[in-house]
Design a protein around this motif. Structure first.
Motif, PDB file in Angstrom:
ATOM      1  N   GLY A 116       0.804  -1.212   0.000  1.00  0.00           N
ATOM      2  CA  GLY A 116       0.000   0.000   0.000  1.00  0.00           C
ATOM      3  C   GLY A 116       0.837   1.262   0.000  1.00  0.00           C
ATOM      4  N   LYS A 117       1.969   1.234   0.713  1.00  0.00           N
ATOM      5  CA  LYS A 117       2.854   2.407   0.716  1.00  0.00           C
ATOM      6  C   LYS A 117       3.407   2.661  -0.682  1.00  0.00           C
ATOM      7  N   THR A 118       3.827   1.595  -1.354  1.00  0.00           N
ATOM      8  CA  THR A 118       4.356   1.734  -2.717  1.00  0.00           C
ATOM      9  C   THR A 118       3.282   2.244  -3.669  1.00  0.00           C
ATOM     10  N   LEU A 119       2.086   1.663  -3.580  1.00  0.00           N
ATOM     11  CA  LEU A 119       0.995   2.070  -4.460  1.00  0.00           C
ATOM     12  C   LEU A 119       0.600   3.517  -4.197  1.00  0.00           C
ATOM     13  N   SER A 120       0.611   3.939  -2.935  1.00  0.00           N
ATOM     14  CA  SER A 120       0.263   5.319  -2.603  1.00  0.00           C
ATOM     15  C   SER A 120       1.244   6.297  -3.241  1.00  0.00           C
ATOM     16  N   ALA A 121       2.523   5.962  -3.195  1.00  0.00           N
ATOM     17  CA  ALA A 121       3.532   6.834  -3.799  1.00  0.00           C
ATOM     18  C   ALA A 121       3.357   6.904  -5.310  1.00  0.00           C
ATOM     19  N   VAL A 122       3.073   5.755  -5.924  1.00  0.00           N
ATOM     20  CA  VAL A 122       2.954   5.694  -7.390  1.00  0.00           C
ATOM     21  C   VAL A 122       1.699   6.404  -7.874  1.00  0.00           C
ATOM     22  N   HIS A 123       0.554   6.119  -7.241  1.00  0.00           N
ATOM     23  CA  HIS A 123      -0.717   6.600  -7.755  1.00  0.00           C
ATOM     24  C   HIS A 123      -1.205   7.897  -7.122  1.00  0.00           C
ATOM     25  N   CYS A 124      -0.819   8.141  -5.877  1.00  0.00           N
ATOM     26  CA  CYS A 124      -1.358   9.296  -5.154  1.00  0.00           C
ATOM     27  C   CYS A 124      -0.325  10.391  -4.946  1.00  0.00           C
ATOM     28  N   GLY A 125       0.959  10.036  -5.074  1.00  0.00           N
ATOM     29  CA  GLY A 125       2.034  10.948  -4.720  1.00  0.00           C
ATOM     30  C   GLY A 125       2.148  12.177  -5.584  1.00  0.00           C
ATOM     31  N   ARG A 126       1.540  12.167  -6.762  1.00  0.00           N
ATOM     32  CA  ARG A 126       1.636  13.365  -7.595  1.00  0.00           C
ATOM     33  C   ARG A 126       0.788  14.511  -7.040  1.00  0.00           C
ATOM     34  N   CYS A 127      -0.188  14.194  -6.175  1.00  0.00           N
ATOM     35  CA  CYS A 127      -1.025  15.225  -5.566  1.00  0.00           C
ATOM     36  C   CYS A 127      -0.895  15.267  -4.045  1.00  0.00           C
ATOM     37  N   TYR A 162     -12.782   7.257  -5.214  1.00  0.00           N
ATOM     38  CA  TYR A 162     -12.931   7.318  -6.667  1.00  0.00           C
ATOM     39  C   TYR A 162     -14.238   7.983  -7.104  1.00  0.00           C
ATOM     40  N   VAL A 163     -15.169   8.233  -6.161  1.00  0.00           N
ATOM     41  CA  VAL A 163     -16.385   8.967  -6.509  1.00  0.00           C
ATOM     42  C   VAL A 163     -16.350  10.396  -5.975  1.00  0.00           C
ATOM     43  N   LEU A 164     -15.286  10.751  -5.244  1.00  0.00           N
ATOM     44  CA  LEU A 164     -15.155  12.092  -4.683  1.00  0.00           C
ATOM     45  C   LEU A 164     -14.298  12.938  -5.612  1.00  0.00           C
ATOM     46  N   ASN A 165     -14.815  14.105  -5.992  1.00  0.00           N
ATOM     47  CA  ASN A 165     -14.080  14.981  -6.905  1.00  0.00           C
ATOM     48  C   ASN A 165     -12.718  15.368  -6.328  1.00  0.00           C
ATOM     49  N   PRO A 166     -11.698  15.456  -7.200  1.00  0.00           N
ATOM     50  CA  PRO A 166     -11.736  15.342  -8.662  1.00  0.00           C
ATOM     51  C   PRO A 166     -11.446  13.935  -9.188  1.00  0.00           C
ATOM     52  N   HIS A 167     -11.414  12.928  -8.311  1.00  0.00           N
ATOM     53  CA  HIS A 167     -10.944  11.597  -8.694  1.00  0.00           C
ATOM     54  C   HIS A 167     -11.711  10.922  -9.833  1.00  0.00           C
ATOM     55  N   PRO A 168     -13.047  11.083  -9.939  1.00  0.00           N
ATOM     56  CA  PRO A 168     -13.734  10.361 -11.013  1.00  0.00           C
ATOM     57  C   PRO A 168     -13.228  10.695 -12.410  1.00  0.00           C
ATOM     58  N   ALA A 169     -12.639  11.886 -12.570  1.00  0.00           N
ATOM     59  CA  ALA A 169     -12.190  12.304 -13.900  1.00  0.00           C
ATOM     60  C   ALA A 169     -10.976  11.533 -14.386  1.00  0.00           C
ATOM     61  N   PHE A 170     -10.240  10.885 -13.448  1.00  0.00           N
ATOM     62  CA  PHE A 170      -9.008  10.225 -13.888  1.00  0.00           C
ATOM     63  C   PHE A 170      -8.761   8.876 -13.210  1.00  0.00           C
ATOM     64  N   THR A 171      -9.766   8.325 -12.537  1.00  0.00           N
ATOM     65  CA  THR A 171      -9.560   7.089 -11.781  1.00  0.00           C
ATOM     66  C   THR A 171     -10.388   5.945 -12.344  1.00  0.00           C
ATOM     67  N   ILE A 188      -5.505  13.613 -17.354  1.00  0.00           N
ATOM     68  CA  ILE A 188      -4.131  13.305 -16.989  1.00  0.00           C
ATOM     69  C   ILE A 188      -3.943  11.799 -17.100  1.00  0.00           C
ATOM     70  N   HIS A 189      -2.719  11.344 -16.907  1.00  0.00           N
ATOM     71  CA  HIS A 189      -2.477   9.907 -16.933  1.00  0.00           C
ATOM     72  C   HIS A 189      -3.348   9.253 -15.868  1.00  0.00           C
ATOM     73  N   PRO A 190      -4.216   8.313 -16.232  1.00  0.00           N
ATOM     74  CA  PRO A 190      -5.200   7.803 -15.274  1.00  0.00           C
ATOM     75  C   PRO A 190      -4.583   6.979 -14.152  1.00  0.00           C
ATOM     76  N   VAL A 191      -5.265   7.001 -13.024  1.00  0.00           N
ATOM     77  CA  VAL A 191      -4.962   6.094 -11.913  1.00  0.00           C
ATOM     78  C   VAL A 191      -5.769   4.830 -12.154  1.00  0.00           C
ATOM     79  N   GLU A 192      -5.093   3.701 -12.289  1.00  0.00           N
ATOM     80  CA  GLU A 192      -5.759   2.434 -12.559  1.00  0.00           C
ATOM     81  C   GLU A 192      -5.324   1.420 -11.506  1.00  0.00           C
ATOM     82  N   ILE A 193      -6.265   1.035 -10.618  1.00  0.00           N
ATOM     83  CA  ILE A 193      -5.946   0.093  -9.556  1.00  0.00           C
ATOM     84  C   ILE A 193      -7.071  -0.933  -9.425  1.00  0.00           C
ATOM     85  N   THR A 194      -6.767  -2.017  -8.719  1.00  0.00           N
ATOM     86  CA  THR A 194      -7.765  -3.046  -8.440  1.00  0.00           C
ATOM     87  C   THR A 194      -8.303  -2.859  -7.023  1.00  0.00           C
ATOM     88  N   LEU A 195      -9.360  -3.582  -6.698  1.00  0.00           N
ATOM     89  CA  LEU A 195      -9.904  -3.523  -5.339  1.00  0.00           C
ATOM     90  C   LEU A 195      -8.902  -4.067  -4.319  1.00  0.00           C
TER      91      LEU A 195
END
Length: 220
Positions: A116-127, A162-171, A188-195
């Protein structure tokens, strides 16, 4: 909306009173349909009756109508409206949740926190700043994971991010979210993850120490 709550008759009694007070109209949707807030077994315990303790899960906290409903249902007027509901002049159907009912159970997530730490840095760290060793990254106006962790409903916010703005636009959540329309691709480059990956992020965030925001502000 759960069938038991609908069949109790509370909603036709309660919702017009809320609308009269706030001028906000509420649309009741079927269980499982997308909603800004939902009564059920998750969230803040408010009242009990018809065989259950009813909790309010806030799914779109930024929605102005949702904020007004949350404020109203937590107010003396809102709670009195619920507990005074007595169809046909009988006994009240609902009572305020007891202290024991209102206490939240400890949040436990069983995902892989290290992943989860790695995924957070990759997918969430830009914001968001998601780790203490992340350095000066992210967007200054975007709260860090440590600040988000101070919120009482942090777990609900992360579970439905993923339903809270602005996430739906790119998730995109595999097998959950609809593909982007051809005429409205991700900006932007989309965030694509699994459950499973979302579970790992939740496990990681659950282990974070909330930020120390100091004493509450005092307004004069």
């Amino acid at each position: 909306m759960p069938d038991a709550l609908v069949q109790s008759g509370l909603l036709p009694y309660m919702l017009p009173r809320f609308t009269l007070k706030t001028q906000v109209r509420v649309e009741v949707v079927a269980p499982g349909a997308q909603a800004e807030a939902a009564f059920g077994q998750k969230g803040q315990a408010l009242f009990s009756g018809v065989g259950a303790t009813w909790r309010l899960q806030v799914l779109a906290p930024e929605h102005p109508g949702t904020r007004k409903f949350v404020d109203w249902i937590n107010s003396d007027v809102g709670l009195r409206t619920v507990t005074m509901y007595a169809p046909d002049g009988g006994a009240p159907v609902f009572a305020l949740a007891t202290l024991e009912e209102a206490e939240e159970e400890a949040v436990v997530f069983e995902g892989d926190a290290a992943l989860g730490k790695t995924l957070s840095a990759v997918h969430c760290g830009r914001c968001h700043v998601s780790a203490s060793d992340q350095g000066l990254v992210g967007i200054g106006s975007t709260p860090s994971f440590f600040v988000l962790r101070t919120l009482s409903d942090w777990d609900e916010r992360f579970q439905v991010f993923y339903v809270l703005n602005p996430h739906p636009a790119f998730t995109q959540i595999t097998e959950l979210t609809e593909p982007f329309p051809d005429d409205r691709p991700s900006p932007i480059h989309p965030v694509e993850i699994t459950l499973d990956e979302l579970d790992a992020i939740l496990a990681y965030v659950a282990a974070l120490e909330p930020a120390d925001l100091g004493a509450p502000l005092i307004h004069q």
